[in-house]
Design a protein around this motif. Structure first.
Motif, PDB file in Angstrom:
ATOM      1  N   TYR A  25      42.110   3.942  45.997  1.00 29.66           N
ATOM      2  CA  TYR A  25      42.234   2.496  46.184  1.00 29.66           C
ATOM      3  C   TYR A  25      43.420   1.902  45.436  1.00 29.66           C
ATOM      4  O   TYR A  25      43.916   0.840  45.816  1.00 29.66           O
ATOM      5  N   ARG A  28      45.968   2.524  48.143  1.00 29.56           N
ATOM      6  CA  ARG A  28      45.795   1.520  49.200  1.00 29.56           C
ATOM      7  C   ARG A  28      46.252   0.147  48.747  1.00 29.56           C
ATOM      8  O   ARG A  28      46.650  -0.685  49.558  1.00 29.56           O
ATOM      9  N   GLY A  29      46.177  -0.086  47.434  1.00 30.05           N
ATOM     10  CA  GLY A  29      46.578  -1.378  46.886  1.00 30.05           C
ATOM     11  C   GLY A  29      48.070  -1.486  46.618  1.00 30.05           C
ATOM     12  O   GLY A  29      48.517  -2.496  46.064  1.00 30.05           O
ATOM     13  N   PHE A 172      41.566  -5.443  43.181  1.00 32.36           N
ATOM     14  CA  PHE A 172      40.471  -6.290  43.661  1.00 32.36           C
ATOM     15  C   PHE A 172      40.028  -7.178  42.509  1.00 32.36           C
ATOM     16  O   PHE A 172      40.114  -6.790  41.338  1.00 32.36           O
ATOM     17  N   VAL A 176      35.148  -9.710  45.653  1.00 31.52           N
ATOM     18  CA  VAL A 176      35.618  -8.535  46.393  1.00 31.52           C
ATOM     19  C   VAL A 176      35.442  -7.280  45.545  1.00 31.52           C
ATOM     20  O   VAL A 176      34.966  -6.245  46.025  1.00 31.52           O
ATOM     21  N   TRP A 180      32.988  -4.256  46.455  1.00 35.31           N
ATOM     22  CA  TRP A 180      33.475  -2.875  46.512  1.00 35.31           C
ATOM     23  C   TRP A 180      32.566  -1.956  45.707  1.00 35.31           C
ATOM     24  O   TRP A 180      32.170  -0.876  46.171  1.00 35.31           O
ATOM     25  N   LEU A 195      33.803  -7.008  52.216  1.00 37.70           N
ATOM     26  CA  LEU A 195      35.063  -6.253  52.183  1.00 37.70           C
ATOM     27  C   LEU A 195      35.797  -6.345  53.502  1.00 37.70           C
ATOM     28  O   LEU A 195      37.020  -6.449  53.544  1.00 37.70           O
ATOM     29  N   ALA A 200      39.502  -5.415  52.752  1.00 38.57           N
ATOM     30  CA  ALA A 200      39.561  -4.552  51.571  1.00 38.57           C
ATOM     31  C   ALA A 200      38.743  -3.273  51.722  1.00 38.57           C
ATOM     32  O   ALA A 200      38.415  -2.645  50.726  1.00 38.57           O
ATOM     33  N   ARG A 201      38.420  -2.873  52.934  1.00 38.77           N
ATOM     34  CA  ARG A 201      37.609  -1.662  53.092  1.00 38.77           C
ATOM     35  C   ARG A 201      38.414  -0.416  52.765  1.00 38.77           C
ATOM     36  O   ARG A 201      39.593  -0.338  52.975  1.00 38.77           O
TER      37      ARG A 201
END
Length: 201
Positions: A25, A28-29, A172, A176, A180, A195, A200-201
């Motif tokens: 994550y 992903r962020g 996050f 959120v 998560w 999410l 934000a999945r």
């Protein structure tokens, strides 16, 4: 958000399941995740994964990083082979750059004196007490603990560890971040909708 990469320490016997939620994550962020080993030679995890580090520990500088992640490993309790990683963690914390340690890495930080004056957690309190460190009064019975720029967690809490890391770096926040955690830790289906709405999945 910082454009500096996150650095994941890798070494023989590393517990490969402990940091996957965090690194996935973070990537992903928007954070590049780079691996750092004792040298640039391959290392092998407890699960048998072979990893070739992106850089060697002596090439790593706090000013070039957003975060240093230290996973657990059998080697943390088998001698001083990983002590250089704990010393590097000191350099990061002294420079104001976050460090996140889980499982046996918390014992490495304890031996380095980095938990003597910071709230922290680990597997159990007596595991850290066996290191002879002086921070026992600051031990917290919790799934994960953040004190300033230091995150600690025990070996059974990779999701809580990731929650603290993601929150610390602002990947996050608020409901959120809570959703998560509830989805991946508690399998709460209501969290999925939160999410999904937040992308934000």
């Amino acid at each position: 958000m910082s454009t500096k990469p996150v650095h994941l320490a890798v070494y023989d016997t590393l517990a490969d399941w402990e940091t996957g939620h965090a690194t996935a994550y973070l990537a992903r962020g928007g954070y590049a995740v780079r691996t750092v080993g004792p040298a640039r030679e391959h290392v092998r995890s407890i699960g048998g994964l072979s990893v070739r580090p992106d850089l060697a520990l002596d090439e790593l500088r706090p000013e070039d990083s957003s975060l240093l992640i230290l996973p657990g490993a059998d080697l943390w309790d088998a001698g001083d082979e990983l002590a250089p990683f704990a010393r590097t963690a000191r350099e990061f914390l002294d420079a104001g750059v976050p460090v996140a340690a889980i499982c046996g890495a918390t014992a490495g930080l304890a031996r380095e004196g980095l938990l003597d004056d910071r709230r922290h957690t680990s597997a159990v309190s007596f595991y850290l007490a066996a290191t002879g460190y002086k921070g026992g009064e600051l031990y917290v019975d919790a799934d994960a603990v953040t004190d300033g720029t230091l995150v600690t967690a025990g070996p059974t809490e990779p999701v809580a560890f990731a929650r603290e890391v993601l929150g610390l770096l602002g990947v996050f926040e608020g409901e959120v971040l809570d959703a998560w955690f509830r989805l991946y830790h508690d399998s709460d289906p209501a969290a999925y909708a939160v999410l999904q709405q937040a992308g934000a999945r």
